[in-house]
Design a protein around this motif. Sequence first.
Motif, PDB file in Angstrom:
ATOM      1  N   MET A 273      35.300   0.385  25.356  1.00 28.30           N
ATOM      2  CA  MET A 273      36.332  -0.586  25.047  1.00 28.30           C
ATOM      3  C   MET A 273      35.871  -1.421  23.842  1.00 28.30           C
ATOM      4  O   MET A 273      34.752  -1.911  23.833  1.00 28.30           O
ATOM      5  CB  MET A 273      36.558  -1.485  26.267  1.00 28.30           C
ATOM      6  N   PRO A 274      36.731  -1.582  22.850  1.00 33.64           N
ATOM      7  CA  PRO A 274      36.340  -2.345  21.661  1.00 33.64           C
ATOM      8  C   PRO A 274      36.201  -3.831  21.984  1.00 33.64           C
ATOM      9  O   PRO A 274      36.846  -4.350  22.895  1.00 33.64           O
ATOM     10  CB  PRO A 274      37.475  -2.119  20.681  1.00 33.64           C
TER      11      PRO A 274
ATOM     12  N   GLU B 212      36.534  -6.678  17.113  1.00 32.39           N
ATOM     13  CA  GLU B 212      37.017  -5.406  16.565  1.00 32.39           C
ATOM     14  C   GLU B 212      38.531  -5.297  16.712  1.00 32.39           C
ATOM     15  O   GLU B 212      39.233  -4.854  15.802  1.00 32.39           O
ATOM     16  CB  GLU B 212      36.336  -4.226  17.257  1.00 32.39           C
ATOM     17  N   THR B 213      39.031  -5.708  17.856  1.00 31.08           N
ATOM     18  CA  THR B 213      40.467  -5.649  18.108  1.00 31.08           C
ATOM     19  C   THR B 213      41.217  -6.570  17.157  1.00 31.08           C
ATOM     20  O   THR B 213      42.232  -6.170  16.567  1.00 31.08           O
ATOM     21  CB  THR B 213      40.765  -6.041  19.572  1.00 31.08           C
ATOM     22  N   VAL B 214      40.721  -7.793  16.994  1.00 34.81           N
ATOM     23  CA  VAL B 214      41.369  -8.748  16.092  1.00 34.81           C
ATOM     24  C   VAL B 214      41.327  -8.229  14.659  1.00 34.81           C
ATOM     25  O   VAL B 214      42.326  -8.283  13.939  1.00 34.81           O
ATOM     26  CB  VAL B 214      40.700 -10.138  16.206  1.00 34.81           C
ATOM     27  N   ALA B 215      40.180  -7.707  14.251  1.00 34.35           N
ATOM     28  CA  ALA B 215      40.052  -7.183  12.890  1.00 34.35           C
ATOM     29  C   ALA B 215      41.018  -6.024  12.672  1.00 34.35           C
ATOM     30  O   ALA B 215      41.648  -5.921  11.613  1.00 34.35           O
ATOM     31  CB  ALA B 215      38.622  -6.741  12.633  1.00 34.35           C
ATOM     32  N   LYS B 216      41.149  -5.170  13.662  1.00 39.07           N
ATOM     33  CA  LYS B 216      42.067  -4.035  13.554  1.00 39.07           C
ATOM     34  C   LYS B 216      43.515  -4.512  13.451  1.00 39.07           C
ATOM     35  O   LYS B 216      44.289  -4.010  12.630  1.00 39.07           O
ATOM     36  CB  LYS B 216      41.890  -3.120  14.763  1.00 39.07           C
TER      37      LYS B 216
END
Length: 54
Positions: free
Chosen positions: A1-2, A6-10
């Motif tokens: 799970m990221p 990482e999720t925000v950056a994506k």
Amino acid sequence: MPSKKETVAKLLAQAKKDYGTPAERRERAGKARLGLGQARTNGAAAAGTPRGRR
């Protein structure tokens, strides 16, 4: 799970790709306002133009 970072950056990268930078959005909004003004002018001119046979 990221990770959350990482999720925000994506998500931010996807939003930038989809919507552009804030400066690009301001530029598009300005062009849209100019287009709207021109459309109103054209509509007003068309409304005053006689149509059909006389």
